[in-house]
Design an enzyme around this catalytic site. Structure first.
Site, PDB file in Angstrom:
ATOM      1  CB  SER A 241      -0.954   0.021   1.204  1.00 27.12           C
ATOM      2  OG  SER A 241      -0.247   0.051   2.419  1.00 27.12           O
ATOM      3  CE  LYS A 286      -2.520   1.753   5.358  1.00 22.95           C
ATOM      4  NZ  LYS A 286      -2.104   1.299   4.018  1.00 22.95           N
TER       5      LYS A 286
END
Length: 341
Positions: A241, A286
């Site tokens: 990611s 995140k």
């Protein structure tokens, strides 16, 4: 005498009960994991371009999700944590296999990020396969050999193996049940063995033989100009990611000027060689990690934008969320952004 013996028995039972309680609460494994905000780390210390422009007043940051194997105590305390989630582990998940998969995803992400940045900066490059290694095991067949995740396949049936094509060629005329010599490298040590091939499917209506393991290929992206070669430090971070953010940092070093414009730029998203940005998991964690590190901007894959926006609104974040489908979208946004005062 009886009182003394009774006291000893009670003390013994007390300590046994205490030991059992500690084991159950702290050490006894559970089938659960805990996900929560990880870190938002500056990328510049992790990646460098040999003759690159190092000017960067702001920062590009990759974001992570913290994963913990849960004991009973953690399961209880997590109920009171605002930004944590309990998930059930995959029933057939092997931890060594999972960690190898995550390292492979990171390696592939880095390669794709380099290629995407080279394409944006118009730098010629070649892709050079380095080796093939064992990532995991088939879910449908059992391999008939001694394999560990991370094993490098050096030779099969006397043929040197350096890429997927070489492995396929070495297996082409083989059938399940054939026994072939195999040379592996495990932890720097050479391992020779005879392995029996297994049926892994069909090809053109004919049985196809293989090792019964899933494999990955490590590739080196080699620029035509040695001054543009990209080097990654060992980050000990896994998964795919960070691709988008790696690409932005690499591109910034490949080109003159400061793409960050003085902003702290966080984000997430997988990266394809052609510059496409793919969705990821755990975007809500995140967002929290980036807010804690005072990010000004957060690039988010378009497919994750709704979930990211909901979490940003929940924590009243002042970050600017920018949805992207291609690395071009992020570059255009940054190029049009005025420098931070």
């Amino acid at each position: 005498m009886r009182k003394s013996r009774s006291a000893v028995i009670k003390a013994g039972l007390y300590f046994i009960s205490l030991a059992i309680l500690v084991y159950v609460v702290v050490y006894m494994p559970t089938p659960y994991m805990i996900h929560q905000p990880g870190s938002a780390d500056e990328i510049k210390p992790m990646v460098s371009v040999a003759g690159g422009d190092q000017e960067e007043k702001g920062a590009f940051m990759l974001t992570t999700v913290s994963e913990s194997y849960a004991n009973l105590a953690m399961l209880i305390t997590t109920q009171f944590k605002r930004h944590a989630e309990i998930i059930r582990k995959e029933p057939d998940r092997n931890d060594e296999e999972y960690e190898t998969q995550q390292r492979y995803y990171m390696s592939s992400s880095q390669s794709n990020s380099i290629m995407a940045a080279y394409k944006q900066a118009k730098i010629d490059y070649a892709v050079v396969p380095e080796y093939v290694f064992v990532v995991g095991f088939s879910k449908t067949v059992t391999p008939k050999g001694d394999f560990h995740p991370g094993d490098i396949i050096k030779k099969l049936n006397g043929e040197q193996i350096g890429n997927f094509e070489g492995l396929a060629a070495a297996l082409k005329e083989k059938t399940s049940g054939d026994k072939v010599p195999l040379e592996l490298e495990r932890g720097g040590k050479k391992i020779d063995q005879q392995v029996e091939l297994v049926k892994i499917g069909e090809e053109n209506g004919e049985p196809k033989a293989g090792l019964g393991v899933s494999v990955g290929e490590v590739r080196k992206v080699q620029p035509s100009d040695p001054d543009k070669e990209v080097h990654f430090e060992d980050t000990r971070i896994g998964g795919p990611s960070a691709g988008l953010m790696f690409t932005l940092e690499i591109y910034n070093q490949l080109t003159p000027g400061d793409l960050s414009k003085g902003y702290r730029v966080a984000g997430t998203g997988t990266m394809s060689e052609d510059g496409s940005v793919g969705p990821i998991g755990g975007v809500q964690f995140k967002i929290v990690a980036s807010e804690r590190q005072h990010a000004d901007i957060f690039f988010v894959p378009e497919d994750n934008y709704k979930e990211a926006k909901a979490k940003a609104d929940e924590i009243k974040s002042g970050m600017k969320l920018v949805p992207v489908k291609q690395v071009d979208d992020a570059l255009k946004y940054l190029e049009e952004l005025p420098a931070k005062g």
